[in-house]
Design a protein around this motif. Sequence first.
Motif, PDB file in Angstrom:
ATOM      1  N   ALA A  14      12.823  53.134  55.138  1.00 57.42           N
ATOM      2  CA  ALA A  14      12.334  54.441  55.589  1.00 57.42           C
ATOM      3  C   ALA A  14      11.806  55.256  54.421  1.00 57.42           C
ATOM      4  N   ASP A  15      12.460  55.145  53.283  1.00 61.68           N
ATOM      5  CA  ASP A  15      12.083  55.951  52.113  1.00 61.68           C
ATOM      6  C   ASP A  15      10.724  55.592  51.526  1.00 61.68           C
ATOM      7  N   VAL A  16      10.187  54.422  51.846  1.00 63.92           N
ATOM      8  CA  VAL A  16       8.902  54.009  51.265  1.00 63.92           C
ATOM      9  C   VAL A  16       7.769  53.993  52.296  1.00 63.92           C
ATOM     10  N   GLN A  17       8.005  54.642  53.435  1.00 64.43           N
ATOM     11  CA  GLN A  17       6.965  54.710  54.462  1.00 64.43           C
ATOM     12  C   GLN A  17       6.018  55.865  54.181  1.00 64.43           C
ATOM     13  N   ASP A  18       4.747  55.669  54.500  1.00 66.41           N
ATOM     14  CA  ASP A  18       3.745  56.718  54.354  1.00 66.41           C
ATOM     15  C   ASP A  18       3.559  57.497  55.655  1.00 66.41           C
ATOM     16  N   ASP A  19       3.942  56.895  56.777  1.00 67.58           N
ATOM     17  CA  ASP A  19       3.798  57.501  58.096  1.00 67.58           C
ATOM     18  C   ASP A  19       5.180  57.982  58.553  1.00 67.58           C
ATOM     19  N   VAL A  20       5.296  59.256  58.900  1.00 65.83           N
ATOM     20  CA  VAL A  20       6.596  59.814  59.268  1.00 65.83           C
ATOM     21  C   VAL A  20       7.172  59.132  60.507  1.00 65.83           C
ATOM     22  N   ARG A  21       6.311  58.658  61.410  1.00 66.49           N
ATOM     23  CA  ARG A  21       6.815  57.965  62.601  1.00 66.49           C
ATOM     24  C   ARG A  21       7.481  56.641  62.227  1.00 66.49           C
ATOM     25  N   GLU A  22       6.898  55.944  61.256  1.00 67.96           N
ATOM     26  CA  GLU A  22       7.515  54.704  60.765  1.00 67.96           C
ATOM     27  C   GLU A  22       8.821  55.013  60.034  1.00 67.96           C
ATOM     28  N   GLU A  23       8.813  56.076  59.250  1.00 63.74           N
ATOM     29  CA  GLU A  23      10.024  56.511  58.557  1.00 63.74           C
ATOM     30  C   GLU A  23      11.145  56.777  59.572  1.00 63.74           C
ATOM     31  N   LEU A  24      10.818  57.502  60.637  1.00 58.34           N
ATOM     32  CA  LEU A  24      11.789  57.814  61.675  1.00 58.34           C
ATOM     33  C   LEU A  24      12.323  56.541  62.330  1.00 58.34           C
ATOM     34  N   LYS A  25      11.436  55.621  62.638  1.00 58.79           N
ATOM     35  CA  LYS A  25      11.848  54.366  63.277  1.00 58.79           C
ATOM     36  C   LYS A  25      12.876  53.636  62.414  1.00 58.79           C
ATOM     37  N   TRP A  26      12.620  53.568  61.103  1.00 54.81           N
ATOM     38  CA  TRP A  26      13.536  52.863  60.204  1.00 54.81           C
ATOM     39  C   TRP A  26      14.846  53.621  60.035  1.00 54.81           C
ATOM     40  N   ASP A  27      14.791  54.948  59.967  1.00 54.71           N
ATOM     41  CA  ASP A  27      16.039  55.707  59.836  1.00 54.71           C
ATOM     42  C   ASP A  27      16.879  55.618  61.108  1.00 54.71           C
ATOM     43  N   LEU A  28      16.257  55.548  62.264  1.00 56.32           N
ATOM     44  CA  LEU A  28      17.010  55.354  63.503  1.00 56.32           C
ATOM     45  C   LEU A  28      17.694  53.985  63.503  1.00 56.32           C
ATOM     46  N   ARG A  29      17.006  52.969  62.998  1.00 51.79           N
ATOM     47  CA  ARG A  29      17.632  51.649  62.866  1.00 51.79           C
ATOM     48  C   ARG A  29      18.828  51.706  61.928  1.00 51.79           C
ATOM     49  N   ALA A  30      18.689  52.451  60.832  1.00 51.48           N
ATOM     50  CA  ALA A  30      19.778  52.575  59.867  1.00 51.48           C
ATOM     51  C   ALA A  30      20.989  53.247  60.506  1.00 51.48           C
ATOM     52  N   LEU A  31      20.750  54.303  61.270  1.00 51.50           N
ATOM     53  CA  LEU A  31      21.845  55.019  61.924  1.00 51.50           C
ATOM     54  C   LEU A  31      22.551  54.114  62.928  1.00 51.50           C
ATOM     55  N   GLU A  32      21.786  53.385  63.705  1.00 56.25           N
ATOM     56  CA  GLU A  32      22.370  52.464  64.687  1.00 56.25           C
ATOM     57  C   GLU A  32      23.240  51.417  63.990  1.00 56.25           C
ATOM     58  N   ALA A  33      22.756  50.881  62.887  1.00 53.68           N
ATOM     59  CA  ALA A  33      23.517  49.866  62.159  1.00 53.68           C
ATOM     60  C   ALA A  33      24.760  50.471  61.508  1.00 53.68           C
ATOM     61  N   ALA A  34      24.659  51.697  61.008  1.00 52.30           N
ATOM     62  CA  ALA A  34      25.808  52.341  60.353  1.00 52.30           C
ATOM     63  C   ALA A  34      26.997  52.427  61.304  1.00 52.30           C
ATOM     64  N   ASP A  35      26.714  52.641  62.571  1.00 52.80           N
ATOM     65  CA  ASP A  35      27.785  52.738  63.557  1.00 52.80           C
ATOM     66  C   ASP A  35      28.557  51.428  63.711  1.00 52.80           C
ATOM     67  N   GLN A  36      28.010  50.339  63.186  1.00 45.36           N
ATOM     68  CA  GLN A  36      28.650  49.028  63.308  1.00 45.36           C
ATOM     69  C   GLN A  36      29.295  48.551  62.000  1.00 45.36           C
ATOM     70  N   VAL A  37      29.167  49.329  60.933  1.00 47.52           N
ATOM     71  CA  VAL A  37      29.706  48.938  59.634  1.00 47.52           C
ATOM     72  C   VAL A  37      31.140  49.442  59.508  1.00 47.52           C
ATOM     73  N   THR A  38      32.015  48.579  59.032  1.00 47.61           N
ATOM     74  CA  THR A  38      33.399  48.991  58.775  1.00 47.61           C
ATOM     75  C   THR A  38      33.566  49.300  57.292  1.00 47.61           C
ATOM     76  N   ASP A  39      34.579  50.089  56.984  1.00 46.89           N
ATOM     77  CA  ASP A  39      34.884  50.371  55.582  1.00 46.89           C
ATOM     78  C   ASP A  39      35.207  49.085  54.832  1.00 46.89           C
ATOM     79  N   GLU A  40      35.876  48.156  55.507  1.00 48.28           N
ATOM     80  CA  GLU A  40      36.225  46.879  54.869  1.00 48.28           C
ATOM     81  C   GLU A  40      34.971  46.101  54.486  1.00 48.28           C
ATOM     82  N   ARG A  41      33.982  46.084  55.394  1.00 48.88           N
ATOM     83  CA  ARG A  41      32.735  45.359  55.107  1.00 48.88           C
ATOM     84  C   ARG A  41      31.998  46.015  53.943  1.00 48.88           C
ATOM     85  N   ALA A  42      31.965  47.342  53.939  1.00 49.95           N
ATOM     86  CA  ALA A  42      31.297  48.048  52.846  1.00 49.95           C
ATOM     87  C   ALA A  42      31.988  47.743  51.517  1.00 49.95           C
ATOM     88  N   ALA A  43      33.318  47.741  51.511  1.00 50.18           N
ATOM     89  CA  ALA A  43      34.073  47.460  50.282  1.00 50.18           C
ATOM     90  C   ALA A  43      33.800  46.038  49.793  1.00 50.18           C
TER      91      ALA A  43
END
Length: 154
Positions: free
Chosen positions: A54-83
């Motif tokens: 998302a941070d390297v997109q030139d189009d804000v709509r593409e940026e939004l699409k990638w950040d929404l994917r990131a948020l969806e994935a974050a909801d599935q990450v556990t602290d154990e997996r991150a560690a």
Amino acid sequence: MTMPDAVMTRIGQGVELGHRGERDAARRLFAELWDEIGEAGDALHRCALAHSMADVQDDVREELKWDLRALEAADQVTDERAAQAGVAGSVAGFYPSLHLNLGEAYRRLGELDSARDHLERGLAAVGALGDDPYGKMIKGGLEGLARRLSPAMP
């Protein structure tokens, strides 16, 4: 000792490309990684990769699409997996930045209700941030977003 996570290392290389202004190269690397990981791949990898893409997109709509994917994935990450991947802190620390980026993208698109919603969610999550430079940067970003949205508030 935690073994280096090869995918996280490659994501870091893409982030460095973006920081050097090589946004096209960063997008190509991130696209290759996304193809390897896939929509159902490791949630931590998907979150970090989508947030970085998302941070390297030139189009804000593409940026939004990638950040929404990131948020969806974050909801599935556990602290154990991150560690396991060597991420410091808890997954809760991901949310202030994700909501900041989503709020800013929605603001730039003129979708002010969605922007305010993500601002509120980001502010509600700042307790997970440390009092370090990263935490201060994200808190400052949320404060800036609040200022940019305030003239538009009813």
